[in-house]
Scaffold this motif. Structure first.
Motif, PDB file in Angstrom:
ATOM      1  N   GLU A 252       2.257  21.864   1.390  1.00 25.32           N
ATOM      2  CA  GLU A 252       2.449  22.278   2.780  1.00 25.32           C
ATOM      3  C   GLU A 252       1.830  21.280   3.753  1.00 25.32           C
ATOM      4  OE1 GLU A 252      -0.815  25.382   4.071  1.00 25.32           O
ATOM      5  OE2 GLU A 252      -0.070  25.901   2.068  1.00 25.32           O
ATOM      6  N   ASN A 253       0.940  20.422   3.251  1.00 27.31           N
ATOM      7  CA  ASN A 253       0.354  19.364   4.085  1.00 27.31           C
ATOM      8  C   ASN A 253       1.127  18.049   3.991  1.00 27.31           C
ATOM      9  OD1 ASN A 253      -1.858  20.879   5.076  1.00 27.31           O
ATOM     10  ND2 ASN A 253      -2.945  20.580   3.140  1.00 27.31           N
ATOM     11  N   ALA A 254       2.301  18.075   3.362  1.00 27.55           N
ATOM     12  CA  ALA A 254       3.092  16.859   3.178  1.00 27.55           C
ATOM     13  C   ALA A 254       3.408  16.130   4.485  1.00 27.55           C
ATOM     14  CB  ALA A 254       4.380  17.187   2.427  1.00 27.55           C
ATOM     15  N   PRO A 255       3.768  16.818   5.584  1.00 22.94           N
ATOM     16  CA  PRO A 255       4.032  16.081   6.829  1.00 22.94           C
ATOM     17  C   PRO A 255       2.844  15.254   7.308  1.00 22.94           C
ATOM     18  CG  PRO A 255       4.924  18.297   6.984  1.00 22.94           C
ATOM     19  CD  PRO A 255       4.113  18.257   5.727  1.00 22.94           C
ATOM     20  N   LEU A 256       1.620  15.812   7.171  1.00 22.26           N
ATOM     21  CA  LEU A 256       0.440  15.072   7.599  1.00 22.26           C
ATOM     22  C   LEU A 256       0.105  13.950   6.618  1.00 22.26           C
ATOM     23  CD1 LEU A 256      -1.806  18.012   8.838  1.00 22.26           C
ATOM     24  CD2 LEU A 256      -0.623  16.324  10.229  1.00 22.26           C
ATOM     25  N   ILE A 257       0.353  14.176   5.339  1.00 20.81           N
ATOM     26  CA  ILE A 257       0.149  13.105   4.360  1.00 20.81           C
ATOM     27  C   ILE A 257       1.113  11.957   4.644  1.00 20.81           C
ATOM     28  CG2 ILE A 257       0.212  12.502   1.921  1.00 20.81           C
ATOM     29  CD1 ILE A 257      -2.094  14.309   2.637  1.00 20.81           C
ATOM     30  N   ALA A 258       2.347  12.288   4.978  1.00 18.61           N
ATOM     31  CA  ALA A 258       3.342  11.257   5.294  1.00 18.61           C
ATOM     32  C   ALA A 258       2.920  10.442   6.515  1.00 18.61           C
ATOM     33  CB  ALA A 258       4.710  11.896   5.528  1.00 18.61           C
ATOM     34  N   ILE A 259       2.381  11.112   7.526  1.00 17.06           N
ATOM     35  CA  ILE A 259       1.905  10.396   8.719  1.00 17.06           C
ATOM     36  C   ILE A 259       0.745   9.486   8.364  1.00 17.06           C
ATOM     37  CG2 ILE A 259       0.797  10.684  10.971  1.00 17.06           C
ATOM     38  CD1 ILE A 259       2.416  13.228  11.347  1.00 17.06           C
ATOM     39  N   SER A 260      -0.153   9.965   7.498  1.00 17.65           N
ATOM     40  CA  SER A 260      -1.286   9.130   7.101  1.00 17.65           C
ATOM     41  C   SER A 260      -0.826   7.908   6.314  1.00 17.65           C
ATOM     42  CB  SER A 260      -2.281   9.945   6.276  1.00 17.65           C
ATOM     43  OG  SER A 260      -1.739  10.300   5.011  1.00 17.65           O
TER      44      SER A 260
ATOM     45  N   VAL B 163       0.841  -1.205   0.000  1.00 13.30           N
ATOM     46  CA  VAL B 163       0.000   0.000   0.000  1.00 13.30           C
ATOM     47  C   VAL B 163       0.874   1.251   0.000  1.00 13.30           C
ATOM     48  CG1 VAL B 163      -1.643   1.348   1.364  1.00 13.30           C
ATOM     49  CG2 VAL B 163      -1.984  -1.113   1.088  1.00 13.30           C
ATOM     50  N   ILE B 164       1.888   1.255   0.848  1.00 17.69           N
ATOM     51  CA  ILE B 164       2.786   2.411   0.944  1.00 17.69           C
ATOM     52  C   ILE B 164       3.532   2.626  -0.370  1.00 17.69           C
ATOM     53  CG2 ILE B 164       4.845   3.300   2.102  1.00 17.69           C
ATOM     54  CD1 ILE B 164       3.875   1.875   4.643  1.00 17.69           C
ATOM     55  N   MET B 165       4.003   1.534  -0.979  1.00 25.11           N
ATOM     56  CA  MET B 165       4.762   1.659  -2.230  1.00 25.11           C
ATOM     57  C   MET B 165       3.896   2.152  -3.379  1.00 25.11           C
ATOM     58  SD  MET B 165       7.809   1.062  -1.479  1.00 25.11           S
ATOM     59  CE  MET B 165       8.626   0.466   0.005  1.00 25.11           C
ATOM     60  N   VAL B 166       2.653   1.728  -3.445  1.00 25.88           N
ATOM     61  CA  VAL B 166       1.748   2.210  -4.495  1.00 25.88           C
ATOM     62  C   VAL B 166       1.540   3.721  -4.367  1.00 25.88           C
ATOM     63  CG1 VAL B 166      -0.639   2.159  -5.297  1.00 25.88           C
ATOM     64  CG2 VAL B 166       0.563   0.015  -4.878  1.00 25.88           C
ATOM     65  N   ILE B 167       1.363   4.175  -3.144  1.00 19.96           N
ATOM     66  CA  ILE B 167       1.140   5.612  -2.922  1.00 19.96           C
ATOM     67  C   ILE B 167       2.386   6.415  -3.295  1.00 19.96           C
ATOM     68  CG2 ILE B 167       0.652   7.357  -1.179  1.00 19.96           C
ATOM     69  CD1 ILE B 167      -0.907   5.122   0.323  1.00 19.96           C
ATOM     70  N   TYR B 168       3.551   5.949  -2.877  1.00 13.97           N
ATOM     71  CA  TYR B 168       4.778   6.681  -3.204  1.00 13.97           C
ATOM     72  C   TYR B 168       5.099   6.607  -4.693  1.00 13.97           C
ATOM     73  CZ  TYR B 168       6.146   7.897   1.551  1.00 13.97           C
ATOM     74  OH  TYR B 168       6.205   8.465   2.803  1.00 13.97           O
TER      75      TYR B 168
ATOM     76  N   PHE C 226      -7.416   5.499   4.786  1.00 17.70           N
ATOM     77  CA  PHE C 226      -6.962   6.613   5.624  1.00 17.70           C
ATOM     78  C   PHE C 226      -6.137   7.600   4.798  1.00 17.70           C
ATOM     79  CE2 PHE C 226      -4.477   8.673   8.989  1.00 17.70           C
ATOM     80  CZ  PHE C 226      -5.457   8.886   9.943  1.00 17.70           C
ATOM     81  N   VAL C 227      -5.265   7.078   3.943  1.00 15.47           N
ATOM     82  CA  VAL C 227      -4.453   7.950   3.090  1.00 15.47           C
ATOM     83  C   VAL C 227      -5.334   8.712   2.111  1.00 15.47           C
ATOM     84  CG1 VAL C 227      -2.645   8.008   1.340  1.00 15.47           C
ATOM     85  CG2 VAL C 227      -2.423   6.473   3.292  1.00 15.47           C
ATOM     86  N   MET C 228      -6.281   8.021   1.505  1.00  9.86           N
ATOM     87  CA  MET C 228      -7.168   8.682   0.543  1.00  9.86           C
ATOM     88  C   MET C 228      -7.952   9.805   1.204  1.00  9.86           C
ATOM     89  SD  MET C 228      -8.550   5.320  -1.534  1.00  9.86           S
ATOM     90  CE  MET C 228      -9.697   6.292  -2.511  1.00  9.86           C
ATOM     91  N   LEU C 229      -8.401   9.587   2.430  1.00  7.42           N
ATOM     92  CA  LEU C 229      -9.127  10.619   3.167  1.00  7.42           C
ATOM     93  C   LEU C 229      -8.265  11.858   3.369  1.00  7.42           C
ATOM     94  CD1 LEU C 229     -11.455  11.698   4.945  1.00  7.42           C
ATOM     95  CD2 LEU C 229     -10.441  10.415   6.852  1.00  7.42           C
ATOM     96  N   PHE C 230      -7.020  11.653   3.764  1.00  4.05           N
ATOM     97  CA  PHE C 230      -6.163  12.800   4.054  1.00  4.05           C
ATOM     98  C   PHE C 230      -5.686  13.491   2.779  1.00  4.05           C
ATOM     99  CE2 PHE C 230      -6.338  11.776   8.394  1.00  4.05           C
ATOM    100  CZ  PHE C 230      -5.793  12.838   9.092  1.00  4.05           C
ATOM    101  N   ILE C 231      -5.593  12.748   1.686  1.00  2.00           N
ATOM    102  CA  ILE C 231      -5.264  13.397   0.413  1.00  2.00           C
ATOM    103  C   ILE C 231      -6.399  14.324  -0.008  1.00  2.00           C
ATOM    104  CG2 ILE C 231      -4.988  12.969  -2.054  1.00  2.00           C
ATOM    105  CD1 ILE C 231      -3.292  10.569  -1.375  1.00  2.00           C
ATOM    106  N   VAL C 232      -7.632  13.872   0.179  1.00  2.00           N
ATOM    107  CA  VAL C 232      -8.791  14.714  -0.148  1.00  2.00           C
ATOM    108  C   VAL C 232      -8.821  15.945   0.754  1.00  2.00           C
ATOM    109  CG1 VAL C 232     -11.312  14.838  -0.163  1.00  2.00           C
ATOM    110  CG2 VAL C 232     -10.152  12.804  -1.056  1.00  2.00           C
ATOM    111  N   LEU C 233      -8.604  15.735   2.050  1.00  2.00           N
ATOM    112  CA  LEU C 233      -8.595  16.865   2.984  1.00  2.00           C
ATOM    113  C   LEU C 233      -7.420  17.792   2.710  1.00  2.00           C
ATOM    114  CD1 LEU C 233      -9.482  15.056   6.349  1.00  2.00           C
ATOM    115  CD2 LEU C 233     -10.983  16.485   4.954  1.00  2.00           C
ATOM    116  N   GLY C 234      -6.288  17.203   2.336  1.00  2.00           N
ATOM    117  CA  GLY C 234      -5.088  18.002   2.101  1.00  2.00           C
ATOM    118  C   GLY C 234      -5.142  18.863   0.864  1.00  2.00           C
ATOM    119  N   SER C 235      -6.154  18.671   0.008  1.00  2.00           N
ATOM    120  CA  SER C 235      -6.263  19.479  -1.208  1.00  2.00           C
ATOM    121  C   SER C 235      -6.783  20.884  -0.918  1.00  2.00           C
ATOM    122  CB  SER C 235      -7.188  18.787  -2.211  1.00  2.00           C
ATOM    123  OG  SER C 235      -8.500  18.656  -1.664  1.00  2.00           O
TER     124      SER C 235
END
Length: 413
Positions: free
Chosen positions: A249-257, A170-175, A314-323
């Motif tokens: 600018e939301n990259a730190p929170l995306i990384a945590i997600s 999952v992590i590798m697909v996102i990166y 969880f990642v998809m949620l934060f990507i949407v919020l991070g936009s």
């Protein structure tokens, strides 16, 4: 188009190299009797081959040779010594257990090669919580701590079949997606290589007759790779990359997600151990995946699938919020989710005091049941390996053993 062709070749080559050499590793490990023996906290009951991460090592080295021309700052030459150190220390830990201190020193040596490369330098947090420029010494401190945390967090979730592989995939697909959109093709290909190896390994890890564990050899290499990709992600500049589906600018929170599963599990387990006055690295069965298996009755595959799906959602949620969302709102959201998760796992008596009581109560009930069976005439005797068998099967066992060894084995439970 050239990148797509290269990505397909790298994926197929990495998958096949891992898939066809994994049986050879299993054969060598079984022949040399280097298998992992189960103990009281293991999730398996049979001796199982380990060191599947050996395939990860040489697959990465081969891949780095073919994709090295795409690294602007010669990152491949800095990755090779770091990966090699992780391989050596992981292999040693699989063969003979080493101390956490020695493992930590090796990890510090490995990440030092990454931190000194200018490609990974975090110059700014791009306005996250109004933080912009970062001094170099602060980058070294934050970057080193972050990489150590990721490596050990990923190492700790490798406790049941399939979990480390599914979460890693999952992590590798996102990166892969992030670095493709930012045209950082070297790191996209690195993610694809690791993903292909994990996919090939997963089939063997879930197999019933050709099972193998990645071991510390594999978990340290994968964790190290994830930490490198995370550091590079945080080093991206907003003036260059504008095609991302979220604000940089939301990259730190995306990384945590992206890393929510290993980070949350590690924080939760460390809190339980410290509350029970134990060392944070002391082994137990308090991990999230153990709770799902031991108390909710899920299988390894079910628990791994559920955790992997949660990570992706969880990642998809934060990507949407991070936009669109501001940093503070996302921080509040992240903290709220973590608190909710903690509440869910502790609500059903999974707290510091009663978790140990549940285990002791279960053992007490088992002892009482055994005594009742003894009184009813179904006495249990001890095998040579310490397990119990009914008295009616005792004769066949005794006939296969020397007389002197049988004298001391007639122990009634």
């Amino acid at each position: 188009m050239y990148f797509l062709e290269t990505a397909i070749l790298i994926f197929i080559g990495s998958f096949l190299l891992t898939y066809f050499t994994m049986p050879k590793i299993i054969w060598v490990v079984e022949r040399k009797r280097l298998m992992d023996s189960p103990d009281e906290r293991s999730s398996h009951s049979l001796k199982t081959p380990t060191m599947g991460g050996v395939a990860f090592f040489y697959t990465l080295i081969f891949a780095l040779f073919f994709i090295r021309g795409r690294d602007v700052f010669d990152e491949a030459m800095y990755l090779i010594p770091g990966i090699t150190i992780m391989f050596i220390i992981g292999l040693k830990d699989d063969l003979i257990v080493i101390t956490p201190g020695a493992k930590m020193l090796a990890q510090v040596a490995a990440i030092s090669f990454i931190l000194v490369n200018p490609s990974f330098t975090i110059h700014s947090l791009n306005g996250f919580l109004n933080i912009n420029e970062i001094p170099y010494y602060l980058y070294l401190t934050i970057g080193g701590f972050m990489m150590l945390t990721i490596i050990n967090s990923y190492n700790l979730i490798d406790g049941i079949d399939g979990l480390a592989s599914v979460v890693g995939m999952v992590i590798m697909v996102i990166y892969t997606t992030i670095f493709y959109l930012t045209e950082e093709y070297f790191f996209a290909l690195l993610s694809i290589t690791m993903n292909a190896s994990l996919m090939a390994f997963l089939g063997f890890n879930l197999s019933s007759d050709k099972k193998i564990f990645m071991g510390d050899t594999g978990s340290l290499i994968v964790g190290f790779t994830i930490s490198v990709l995370t550091l590079k992600f945080l080093a991206l500049r907003p003036v260059v990359y504008t095609d991302l589906p979220f604000l940089l600018e939301n990259a730190p929170l995306i990384a945590i997600s992206i890393l929510i599963v290993p980070l949350f599990d590690t924080a939760r387990v460390f809190a339980i151990r410290i509350a029970n006055k134990k060392g944070p690295f002391s082994p137990d069965r308090n991990h999230t995946h153990h709770v799902l298996i031991d108390y909710w009755g899920l299988s390894h595959k079910q628990a791994s699938f559920i955790i992997g799906c949660f990570n992706l959602l969880f990642v998809m949620l934060f990507i949407v919020l991070g936009s669109t969302a501001k940093n503070l709102g996302m921080v509040i959201m992240l903290v709220s989710v973590v608190i909710a998760l903690g509440y869910i796992f502790f609500k059903y008596n999974y707290n510091f005091a009663t978790l140990k009581q549940k285990i002791l109560l279960r053992r007490k009930v088992e002892r009482i049941k055994s005594r009742v069976e003894d009184k009813s005439g179904k006495k249990k005797k001890v095998k040579p390996n310490g397990s119990f068998v009914p008295s009616e099967n005792r004769k066949s066992i005794e006939e296969d053993q020397p007389l002197e060894s049988r004298k001391n084995e007639d122990i009634t439970y």
